[in-house]
Design a protein around this motif. Structure first.
Motif, PDB file in Angstrom:
ATOM      1  N   TYR A   7       0.883  -1.156   0.189  1.00 27.71           N
ATOM      2  CA  TYR A   7      -0.111  -0.047   0.083  1.00 27.71           C
ATOM      3  C   TYR A   7       0.958   1.136  -0.211  1.00 27.71           C
ATOM      4  CZ  TYR A   7      -3.418  -3.361   1.687  1.00 27.71           C
ATOM      5  OH  TYR A   7      -4.601  -4.357   1.560  1.00 27.71           O
ATOM      6  N   THR A   8       0.359   2.426  -0.277  1.00 28.02           N
ATOM      7  CA  THR A   8       1.199   3.373  -0.513  1.00 28.02           C
ATOM      8  C   THR A   8       1.267   3.930   0.962  1.00 28.02           C
ATOM      9  OG1 THR A   8      -0.875   4.878  -0.678  1.00 28.02           O
ATOM     10  CG2 THR A   8       0.336   4.260  -3.059  1.00 28.02           C
ATOM     11  N   CYS A  50       1.987  -3.719  -6.133  1.00 28.80           N
ATOM     12  CA  CYS A  50       1.294  -2.895  -7.246  1.00 28.80           C
ATOM     13  C   CYS A  50       0.630  -1.849  -6.670  1.00 28.80           C
ATOM     14  CB  CYS A  50       0.158  -3.891  -8.208  1.00 28.80           C
ATOM     15  SG  CYS A  50       0.684  -5.290  -8.824  1.00 28.80           S
ATOM     16  N   HIS A  51       1.168  -1.187  -5.821  1.00 26.28           N
ATOM     17  CA  HIS A  51       0.568   0.051  -5.161  1.00 26.28           C
ATOM     18  C   HIS A  51       0.959   1.320  -5.862  1.00 26.28           C
ATOM     19  CE1 HIS A  51       4.584  -0.312  -3.689  1.00 26.28           C
ATOM     20  NE2 HIS A  51       4.762   1.106  -3.420  1.00 26.28           N
ATOM     21  N   LEU A  52       1.566   1.156  -6.907  1.00 26.74           N
ATOM     22  CA  LEU A  52       1.904   2.424  -7.851  1.00 26.74           C
ATOM     23  C   LEU A  52       1.287   2.196  -9.114  1.00 26.74           C
ATOM     24  CD1 LEU A  52       5.583   3.403  -7.042  1.00 26.74           C
ATOM     25  CD2 LEU A  52       3.764   4.192  -6.182  1.00 26.74           C
ATOM     26  N   ASP A  53       0.742   3.310 -10.105  1.00 22.74           N
ATOM     27  CA  ASP A  53       0.152   3.224 -11.131  1.00 22.74           C
ATOM     28  C   ASP A  53       1.300   2.915 -12.145  1.00 22.74           C
ATOM     29  OD1 ASP A  53      -1.037   3.363 -13.525  1.00 22.74           O
ATOM     30  OD2 ASP A  53      -2.037   5.420 -13.227  1.00 22.74           O
ATOM     31  N   TYR A  54       1.330   1.557 -12.997  1.00 20.76           N
ATOM     32  CA  TYR A  54       2.459   1.121 -13.682  1.00 20.76           C
ATOM     33  C   TYR A  54       2.583   1.924 -14.956  1.00 20.76           C
ATOM     34  CZ  TYR A  54       5.664  -2.286 -15.772  1.00 20.76           C
ATOM     35  OH  TYR A  54       6.703  -2.848 -16.487  1.00 20.76           O
ATOM     36  N   SER A  55       1.374   2.800 -15.285  1.00 22.54           N
ATOM     37  CA  SER A  55       1.213   3.510 -16.569  1.00 22.54           C
ATOM     38  C   SER A  55       2.047   4.955 -16.350  1.00 22.54           C
ATOM     39  CB  SER A  55      -0.263   3.693 -16.872  1.00 22.54           C
ATOM     40  OG  SER A  55      -0.709   4.325 -16.229  1.00 22.54           O
ATOM     41  N   VAL A  56       2.339   5.350 -15.258  1.00 27.10           N
ATOM     42  CA  VAL A  56       2.922   6.471 -14.932  1.00 27.10           C
ATOM     43  C   VAL A  56       4.379   6.473 -15.196  1.00 27.10           C
ATOM     44  CG1 VAL A  56       3.556   8.296 -13.195  1.00 27.10           C
ATOM     45  CG2 VAL A  56       1.046   7.270 -13.413  1.00 27.10           C
ATOM     46  N   ASN A  62       7.224   5.130 -12.748  1.00 23.62           N
ATOM     47  CA  ASN A  62       6.719   3.989 -11.783  1.00 23.62           C
ATOM     48  C   ASN A  62       7.261   2.444 -12.147  1.00 23.62           C
ATOM     49  OD1 ASN A  62       5.529   5.952 -10.214  1.00 23.62           O
ATOM     50  ND2 ASN A  62       3.532   5.527 -10.764  1.00 23.62           N
ATOM     51  N   ARG A 114      -3.994  -7.400 -16.702  1.00 26.43           N
ATOM     52  CA  ARG A 114      -3.815  -6.040 -16.817  1.00 26.43           C
ATOM     53  C   ARG A 114      -2.491  -5.315 -16.914  1.00 26.43           C
ATOM     54  NH1 ARG A 114      -8.119  -6.359 -19.989  1.00 26.43           N
ATOM     55  NH2 ARG A 114     -10.029  -6.311 -18.779  1.00 26.43           N
ATOM     56  N   SER A 133       0.805  -4.409 -15.072  1.00 28.60           N
ATOM     57  CA  SER A 133       1.458  -4.651 -13.812  1.00 28.60           C
ATOM     58  C   SER A 133       2.935  -4.956 -13.918  1.00 28.60           C
ATOM     59  CB  SER A 133       0.786  -5.510 -12.795  1.00 28.60           C
ATOM     60  OG  SER A 133       0.884  -6.849 -13.253  1.00 28.60           O
TER      61      SER A 133
END
Length: 284
Positions: free
Chosen positions: A75-76, A109-115, A118, A151, A153
Protein backbone atom coordinates in the motif's frame (compact mmCIF):
# COMPACT_ATOMS: atom_id res chain seq x y z
CA UNK A 1 -0.82 -34.15 -11.46
CA UNK A 2 -3.51 -33.69 -8.81
CA UNK A 3 -6.69 -31.68 -9.24
CA UNK A 4 -6.74 -28.94 -6.62
CA UNK A 5 -8.99 -25.94 -5.94
CA UNK A 6 -9.19 -22.88 -3.75
CA UNK A 7 -11.59 -23.17 -0.86
CA UNK A 8 -13.38 -19.82 -0.73
CA UNK A 9 -16.97 -20.54 -1.80
CA UNK A 10 -17.29 -23.87 0.02
CA UNK A 11 -15.38 -22.75 3.12
CA UNK A 12 -17.53 -19.65 3.52
CA UNK A 13 -20.64 -21.85 3.64
CA UNK A 14 -19.54 -25.02 5.41
CA UNK A 15 -16.38 -24.18 7.36
CA UNK A 16 -12.89 -25.63 7.03
CA UNK A 17 -13.10 -29.30 7.98
CA UNK A 18 -16.35 -29.91 6.12
CA UNK A 19 -14.74 -28.37 3.05
CA UNK A 20 -12.04 -31.06 3.05
CA UNK A 21 -14.76 -33.73 3.20
CA UNK A 22 -16.77 -32.14 0.37
CA UNK A 23 -13.66 -31.80 -1.82
CA UNK A 24 -12.74 -35.45 -1.32
CA UNK A 25 -16.28 -36.61 -2.11
CA UNK A 26 -16.35 -34.53 -5.30
CA UNK A 27 -13.03 -35.92 -6.58
CA UNK A 28 -10.94 -32.82 -5.90
CA UNK A 29 -7.69 -34.17 -4.50
CA UNK A 30 -5.96 -30.99 -3.38
CA UNK A 31 -6.56 -27.55 -1.90
CA UNK A 32 -5.18 -24.06 -2.32
CA UNK A 33 -5.45 -22.82 1.27
CA UNK A 34 -6.56 -19.21 1.32
CA UNK A 35 -4.59 -17.31 3.94
CA UNK A 36 -6.26 -14.23 2.46
CA UNK A 37 -9.36 -15.19 4.49
CA UNK A 38 -9.08 -12.75 7.41
CA UNK A 39 -9.19 -15.48 10.06
CA UNK A 40 -6.10 -17.17 8.60
CA UNK A 41 -3.75 -14.24 8.02
CA UNK A 42 -3.56 -13.30 11.69
CA UNK A 43 -2.33 -14.95 14.89
CA UNK A 44 -5.88 -15.90 15.85
CA UNK A 45 -4.94 -19.60 15.65
CA UNK A 46 -1.78 -21.20 16.98
CA UNK A 47 0.59 -23.57 15.20
CA UNK A 48 -1.21 -26.67 16.48
CA UNK A 49 -4.47 -25.50 14.89
CA UNK A 50 -2.87 -25.61 11.44
CA UNK A 51 -0.98 -28.85 12.11
CA UNK A 52 -4.29 -30.47 13.11
CA UNK A 53 -6.03 -29.05 10.04
CA UNK A 54 -3.31 -30.41 7.77
CA UNK A 55 -3.59 -33.84 9.38
CA UNK A 56 -7.39 -33.77 9.02
CA UNK A 57 -7.05 -32.89 5.34
CA UNK A 58 -4.67 -35.76 4.65
CA UNK A 59 -6.91 -38.21 6.51
CA UNK A 60 -9.82 -37.00 4.37
CA UNK A 61 -7.74 -37.63 1.24
CA UNK A 62 -6.97 -34.01 0.37
CA UNK A 63 -3.42 -32.72 -0.14
CA UNK A 64 -2.78 -29.06 0.64
CA UNK A 65 -0.90 -28.43 -2.60
CA UNK A 66 -0.38 -24.71 -2.13
CA UNK A 67 -1.51 -21.70 -0.14
CA UNK A 68 -2.29 -18.09 -0.97
CA UNK A 69 -0.98 -15.14 0.98
CA UNK A 70 -3.23 -12.16 1.79
CA UNK A 71 -3.32 -9.40 -0.84
CA UNK A 72 -2.85 -6.65 -1.92
CA UNK A 73 0.81 -7.10 -0.97
CA UNK A 74 1.57 -3.38 -0.61
CA UNK A 75 0.00 0.00 0.00
CA UNK A 76 1.13 3.60 -0.39
CA UNK A 77 0.60 4.11 3.36
CA UNK A 78 3.73 2.83 5.14
CA UNK A 79 1.91 1.70 8.29
CA UNK A 80 -0.65 -0.25 6.28
CA UNK A 81 2.10 -1.78 4.11
CA UNK A 82 4.09 -2.86 7.19
CA UNK A 83 1.01 -4.52 8.69
CA UNK A 84 0.36 -6.40 5.46
CA UNK A 85 3.97 -7.59 5.33
CA UNK A 86 3.52 -9.06 8.83
CA UNK A 87 0.32 -10.77 7.68
CA UNK A 88 2.12 -12.29 4.67
CA UNK A 89 4.88 -13.59 6.95
CA UNK A 90 2.22 -15.11 9.20
CA UNK A 91 0.63 -16.67 6.12
CA UNK A 92 3.98 -18.25 5.20
CA UNK A 93 4.23 -19.77 8.68
CA UNK A 94 0.64 -21.00 8.65
CA UNK A 95 1.11 -22.60 5.22
CA UNK A 96 4.19 -24.44 6.43
CA UNK A 97 2.32 -25.75 9.49
CA UNK A 98 -0.35 -27.10 7.14
CA UNK A 99 2.31 -28.89 5.11
CA UNK A 100 1.90 -26.80 1.94
CA UNK A 101 5.03 -26.89 -0.27
CA UNK A 102 4.52 -23.34 -1.58
CA UNK A 103 2.60 -20.13 -1.04
CA UNK A 104 1.52 -17.65 -3.70
CA UNK A 105 2.51 -14.06 -2.92
CA UNK A 106 1.21 -11.34 -5.23
CA UNK A 107 3.68 -8.75 -6.49
CA UNK A 108 3.41 -5.24 -5.08
CA UNK A 109 1.24 -3.03 -7.29
CA UNK A 110 0.59 0.06 -5.16
CA UNK A 111 1.85 2.48 -7.83
CA UNK A 112 0.21 3.17 -11.19
CA UNK A 113 2.34 1.22 -13.66
CA UNK A 114 1.35 3.51 -16.54
CA UNK A 115 2.93 6.60 -14.92
CA UNK A 116 6.42 7.42 -16.20
CA UNK A 117 9.11 6.20 -13.81
CA UNK A 118 6.80 3.91 -11.84
CA UNK A 119 7.71 0.66 -13.64
CA UNK A 120 11.31 0.89 -12.41
CA UNK A 121 10.21 2.06 -8.96
CA UNK A 122 7.93 -0.97 -8.73
CA UNK A 123 10.65 -3.29 -9.97
CA UNK A 124 13.07 -2.14 -7.27
CA UNK A 125 10.34 -2.16 -4.63
CA UNK A 126 9.41 -5.73 -5.51
CA UNK A 127 13.03 -6.85 -5.46
CA UNK A 128 13.35 -5.56 -1.91
CA UNK A 129 9.92 -6.89 -0.88
CA UNK A 130 10.55 -10.47 -2.04
CA UNK A 131 14.13 -10.51 -0.72
CA UNK A 132 12.82 -9.62 2.73
CA UNK A 133 10.64 -12.74 2.59
CA UNK A 134 13.54 -15.10 1.84
CA UNK A 135 14.60 -15.75 5.48
CA UNK A 136 11.02 -16.65 6.45
CA UNK A 137 10.62 -19.00 3.49
CA UNK A 138 13.95 -20.66 4.24
CA UNK A 139 13.14 -21.05 7.92
CA UNK A 140 9.75 -22.59 7.10
CA UNK A 141 11.03 -24.78 4.26
CA UNK A 142 8.49 -23.41 1.80
CA UNK A 143 8.67 -21.90 -1.69
CA UNK A 144 7.24 -18.51 -2.65
CA UNK A 145 5.37 -18.48 -5.95
CA UNK A 146 5.27 -15.15 -7.81
CA UNK A 147 1.97 -14.71 -9.65
CA UNK A 148 1.32 -12.97 -12.95
CA UNK A 149 -1.22 -10.25 -12.25
CA UNK A 150 -3.64 -9.22 -14.99
CA UNK A 151 -3.85 -5.95 -16.90
CA UNK A 152 -0.83 -3.63 -16.64
CA UNK A 153 1.46 -4.53 -13.75
CA UNK A 154 4.97 -5.57 -12.77
CA UNK A 155 4.26 -9.23 -13.73
CA UNK A 156 1.47 -8.90 -16.30
CA UNK A 157 3.59 -10.19 -19.19
CA UNK A 158 5.96 -13.17 -19.31
CA UNK A 159 8.87 -10.82 -19.96
CA UNK A 160 8.16 -8.72 -16.86
CA UNK A 161 7.62 -11.77 -14.68
CA UNK A 162 10.82 -13.39 -15.96
CA UNK A 163 12.83 -10.26 -15.29
CA UNK A 164 11.73 -10.13 -11.66
CA UNK A 165 12.18 -13.87 -11.08
CA UNK A 166 15.64 -13.89 -12.69
CA UNK A 167 16.78 -10.84 -10.73
CA UNK A 168 15.78 -12.49 -7.45
CA UNK A 169 17.89 -15.53 -8.39
CA UNK A 170 17.07 -17.62 -5.31
CA UNK A 171 15.75 -21.21 -5.14
CA UNK A 172 13.00 -20.26 -2.69
CA UNK A 173 11.15 -18.64 -5.59
CA UNK A 174 8.95 -20.25 -8.18
CA UNK A 175 6.03 -19.10 -10.36
CA UNK A 176 2.25 -19.28 -10.06
CA UNK A 177 0.86 -19.10 -13.57
CA UNK A 178 -2.64 -17.61 -13.58
CA UNK A 179 -4.32 -18.54 -16.85
CA UNK A 180 -7.19 -16.07 -16.56
CA UNK A 181 -4.92 -13.14 -15.70
CA UNK A 182 -2.81 -13.91 -18.75
CA UNK A 183 -5.85 -13.73 -21.03
CA UNK A 184 -6.84 -10.36 -19.52
CA UNK A 185 -3.47 -9.02 -20.64
CA UNK A 186 -4.26 -10.13 -24.21
CA UNK A 187 -1.44 -12.71 -24.17
CA UNK A 188 -2.01 -16.26 -25.38
CA UNK A 189 -1.64 -18.43 -22.24
CA UNK A 190 0.08 -21.29 -24.09
CA UNK A 191 2.65 -18.89 -25.55
CA UNK A 192 3.19 -17.33 -22.11
CA UNK A 193 3.77 -20.73 -20.50
CA UNK A 194 6.50 -21.50 -23.02
CA UNK A 195 8.15 -18.10 -22.45
CA UNK A 196 8.15 -18.58 -18.68
CA UNK A 197 9.43 -22.10 -19.24
CA UNK A 198 11.70 -23.61 -16.57
CA UNK A 199 10.68 -20.98 -14.01
CA UNK A 200 7.24 -22.60 -13.80
CA UNK A 201 8.29 -26.27 -13.82
CA UNK A 202 8.21 -26.71 -10.02
CA UNK A 203 5.56 -24.03 -9.48
CA UNK A 204 1.76 -23.96 -9.46
CA UNK A 205 -1.29 -22.74 -11.35
CA UNK A 206 -4.46 -20.72 -10.98
CA UNK A 207 -6.82 -22.24 -13.51
CA UNK A 208 -9.94 -20.33 -14.52
CA UNK A 209 -11.54 -18.80 -17.60
CA UNK A 210 -12.93 -15.48 -18.81
CA UNK A 211 -13.75 -13.63 -22.02
CA UNK A 212 -10.76 -11.30 -21.89
CA UNK A 213 -12.67 -8.37 -20.38
CA UNK A 214 -13.26 -9.08 -16.69
CA UNK A 215 -11.59 -11.42 -14.20
CA UNK A 216 -14.57 -13.80 -14.16
CA UNK A 217 -12.87 -16.71 -12.34
CA UNK A 218 -15.17 -19.22 -13.96
CA UNK A 219 -14.72 -22.82 -15.07
CA UNK A 220 -12.59 -23.79 -18.09
CA UNK A 221 -14.62 -23.89 -21.34
CA UNK A 222 -16.87 -21.09 -20.05
CA UNK A 223 -14.69 -18.36 -21.57
CA UNK A 224 -12.16 -17.81 -24.37
CA UNK A 225 -9.07 -19.70 -23.15
CA UNK A 226 -7.92 -22.36 -25.61
CA UNK A 227 -7.42 -25.14 -23.08
CA UNK A 228 -5.98 -27.77 -25.38
CA UNK A 229 -3.08 -25.44 -26.10
CA UNK A 230 -2.60 -24.68 -22.41
CA UNK A 231 -2.33 -28.34 -21.45
CA UNK A 232 0.05 -29.06 -24.32
CA UNK A 233 2.27 -26.13 -23.31
CA UNK A 234 2.41 -27.35 -19.70
CA UNK A 235 3.41 -30.80 -20.92
CA UNK A 236 6.00 -29.32 -23.28
CA UNK A 237 7.83 -27.53 -20.43
CA UNK A 238 7.66 -30.67 -18.22
CA UNK A 239 5.48 -28.95 -15.64
CA UNK A 240 5.54 -30.99 -12.42
CA UNK A 241 2.90 -29.21 -10.38
CA UNK A 242 -0.84 -29.61 -9.97
CA UNK A 243 -3.88 -28.27 -11.79
CA UNK A 244 -5.33 -25.83 -9.31
CA UNK A 245 -8.71 -24.18 -9.82
CA UNK A 246 -9.34 -20.57 -8.89
CA UNK A 247 -12.78 -20.87 -10.48
CA UNK A 248 -15.15 -20.71 -7.52
CA UNK A 249 -17.22 -17.96 -9.20
CA UNK A 250 -18.64 -20.79 -11.32
CA UNK A 251 -20.75 -21.59 -8.24
CA UNK A 252 -21.72 -17.94 -7.67
CA UNK A 253 -25.43 -18.32 -8.48
CA UNK A 254 -25.72 -22.03 -7.69
CA UNK A 255 -28.00 -22.89 -4.73
CA UNK A 256 -26.14 -24.27 -1.73
CA UNK A 257 -27.99 -27.57 -2.09
CA UNK A 258 -26.31 -28.04 -5.48
CA UNK A 259 -22.73 -27.22 -4.42
CA UNK A 260 -21.75 -30.88 -4.25
CA UNK A 261 -23.11 -31.51 -7.75
CA UNK A 262 -21.40 -28.37 -9.04
CA UNK A 263 -18.07 -29.41 -7.52
CA UNK A 264 -18.43 -32.90 -8.98
CA UNK A 265 -18.87 -31.36 -12.44
CA UNK A 266 -15.90 -29.05 -11.87
CA UNK A 267 -13.89 -32.11 -10.88
CA UNK A 268 -14.93 -33.92 -14.07
CA UNK A 269 -13.76 -30.98 -16.20
CA UNK A 270 -10.50 -30.78 -14.26
CA UNK A 271 -9.72 -34.47 -14.64
CA UNK A 272 -10.44 -34.18 -18.36
CA UNK A 273 -7.84 -31.40 -18.61
CA UNK A 274 -5.36 -33.51 -16.67
CA UNK A 275 -5.97 -36.39 -19.10
CA UNK A 276 -5.06 -34.07 -21.98
CA UNK A 277 -1.87 -33.03 -20.17
CA UNK A 278 -0.98 -36.69 -19.70
CA UNK A 279 -1.69 -37.37 -23.36
CA UNK A 280 0.70 -34.64 -24.51
CA UNK A 281 3.27 -35.68 -21.94
CA UNK A 282 3.27 -39.23 -23.34
CA UNK A 283 3.20 -38.14 -26.99
CA UNK A 284 5.85 -35.44 -27.26
Amino acid sequence: MLLSANMIKIHDTFGMKKTFDIFAQAGIQGMDFNNDVAEYCTQEHDKQFYVDLGNYAREAGVSICQAHAPFASSYTEEEKAAKRFEEIVQGIKNASYLGAPMIVVHPCCHLDYSVEGNPEKLFEYNLDFYKRLIPYAEECGIKIAIENIGRVSITSTPERLNRLYDALDNPVFTVCFDVGHCLLQGVDPAEAIRKIGHRLVDGCTHVHDNFGDTDAHTLPFYGKVEWEGVMKALADIDYKGDLNYEASAFLKNVPTALYSDGLAYMAKVGHYLISRFEYYKENK
